[in-house]
Scaffold this active site. Structure first.
Site, short mmCIF file in Angstrom:
data_model
loop_
_atom_site.label_atom_id
_atom_site.label_comp_id
_atom_site.label_asym_id
_atom_site.label_seq_id
_atom_site.Cartn_x
_atom_site.Cartn_y
_atom_site.Cartn_z
N GLU A 1 0.85 -1.19 0.00
CA GLU A 1 0.00 0.00 0.00
C GLU A 1 0.88 1.24 0.00
OE1 GLU A 1 -4.10 -1.14 2.37
OE2 GLU A 1 -2.49 -0.17 3.48
N CYS A 2 0.65 2.14 -0.93
CA CYS A 2 1.31 3.43 -0.99
C CYS A 2 2.84 3.26 -0.94
CB CYS A 2 0.80 4.35 0.10
SG CYS A 2 1.13 6.11 -0.21
#
Length: 448
Positions: A336-337
């Site tokens: 994520e990210c």
């Protein structure tokens, strides 16, 4: 089973805008009330990956996000139930009190004010009175009257310059009918260090314990803690009195190797708590410490964080990289990210230097020319990712300054912002590896 009749009373600390000192007040309150023998349950209104760790350091209990945009009544109820066993709940707002999504003719959807109404927690408004005196009362009264349905406890005046300044500002509040719960003198040494996504992480603070002790002493000297406790209330609106089944996010695997260090720490507490509550085994490891994920893991999950600040160390972490590549041959990996960036081919730092990343995806990202990407995300998966099949609809949040230079792999999802506008950061997939720039909050079925 969730019983809201036994939810402890609470307050929500908010402000007219960011930068007014509400986090300092929040941490001081958490510690001071804990020192007084109360079990204090902290919360953060809205999407935030950093503040909950500070909250936990201040009072010793895990802090959870209450997000009235992304979370439906059942999930909100499940998160609120984490307060069972506490004496009082203290929530910290995001941005200004009424700031939120404007959609379907509704302004402030997902705002701190909406969370206060939903939970029945009166608002303590932290007002920066620097540069004004009685005029601060006019602004505070506007916040009180903008939506009369929002429960309101009173104000804490911050950055007061002198006794005369205090007298004038307090007289204004008295005329406006607003209760002054505290008056904080101006002090330049009570700020928390910040960087591009807001506060530095709790694990990075050079002396967090001493800072929190100082905040508590400051509030104890200048805030009426008895009045704060007396103002706390709880009359939840919306969440059901009971739920037949858990609604926290389900674990995407039984054994989850979760990256946890200064480069990878932005995991929503309610997500990880949901995994644990369902019996998943969390196996933390540190890429910055050149640790490989546990070989027994069914899934490797790299949360967001600050890989752009540690790109050189990540690039040289050979044991981590080798272990990650070996895992990805037979089992899923998700990022994520910041974790997504680390799974790519390269990351370009602010000086323009390119650093080799894991190479499980072809993604190339750059932090050299910063561009803000911020907001809620509605997601429809076009392919499966750990825990969700193709077609699943998810809610998430994106907050970063990095730009995609190359994304040669197949997209993972169709992504829009809160208003339904398409977002180009679709995530990507290759083999058993997936990644997204949005942080997962919940699935659509949890909001039904």
């Amino acid at each position: 089973m969730i019983d809201f009749k036994h939810t402890p009373p609470g307050l929500l600390v908010s402000a007219p805008s960011s930068g007014t000192g509400k986090t300092t007040v929040m941490l001081g309150l958490l510690r001071a009330l804990s020192e007084d023998g109360l079990a204090v349950q902290p919360y953060k209104s809205g999407p935030d990956y950093i503040d909950p760790a500070f909250h936990r350091a201040a009072c010793g209990r895990s802090s959870f996000n209450l997000d009235t945009w992304a979370m439906g009544p059942k999930l909100l109820g499940e998160v609120a139930a984490k307060s069972q066993g506490a004496d009082i709940c203290i929530a910290e707002g995001s941005m200004g009190l009424y700031d939120g999504v404007a959609t379907a003719g509704q302004s402030g959807f997902g705002s701190s004010a909406e969370a206060a109404m939903r939970m029945g927690w009166p608002v303590v408004l932290v007002v920066d009175v620097s540069g004004q005196a009685q005029s601060a009362a006019a602004a505070a009264l506007g916040f009180r009257m903008y939506n009369p349905d929002v429960p309101f406890a009173g104000v804490i005046l911050n950055r007061v310059a002198s006794p005369r300044h205090e007298r004038l500002a307090s007289l204004g509040m008295e005329k406006a009918g607003l209760t002054v719960l505290g008056v904080l003198p101006r002090r330049g040494d009570l700020t928390l260090p910040e960087r591009h996504l807001g506060l530095i992480q709790a694990v990075e603070h050079p002396d967090l314990e001493a800072a929190i002790v100082g905040y508590a002493e400051f509030l104890r000297a200048h805030v009426d803690l008895d009045a704060i406790r007396a103002a706390a209330a709880s009359k939840p609106q919306g969440p059901p009195s009971a739920a037949a089944a858990p609604h926290l996010p389900k674990p995407p695997a039984q054994r989850i190797a979760l990256a946890q260090d200064a480069a990878f720490s932005f995991a929503y507490p309610h997500v990880v708590e949901g995994w644990r509550a369902a019996g998943a085994e969390i196996m933390p490891f540190s890429p910055l410490g050149d640790e490989a994920p546990d070989e027994r893991a069914d899934l490797v999950w790299l949360p967001g964080g600050y890989p752009e600040l540690h790109a050189g160390r990540i690039a040289s972490a050979e044991r981590f990289r080798a272990g990650l590549l070996k895992h990805a041959q037979t089992r899923p990996v998700h990022g994520e990210c910041g974790g997504y960036m680390a799974l790519g081919a390269a990351l370009i730092d602010k000086e323009g230097k390119s650093h080799r990343m894991a190479g499980l995806l072809g993604l190339v990202t750059s932090y050299e020319k910063r561009k803000l990407h911020l907001g809620y995300r509605r997601v429809s998966l076009t392919a499966g990712m750990p825990g969700f099949d193709a077609g699943a609809r998810l809610f998430g949040h994106e907050f970063h300054y990095s730009t995609i230079l190359e994304q040669p792999d197949a997209p993972l999802a169709e992504v829009t912002d809160a208003d339904g506008n398409p977002v180009v950061e679709t995530g990507s997939r290759r083999g058993k590896t997936t990644g997204t720039f949005f942080h997962l909050i919940t699935a659509e079925e949890a909001s039904a």
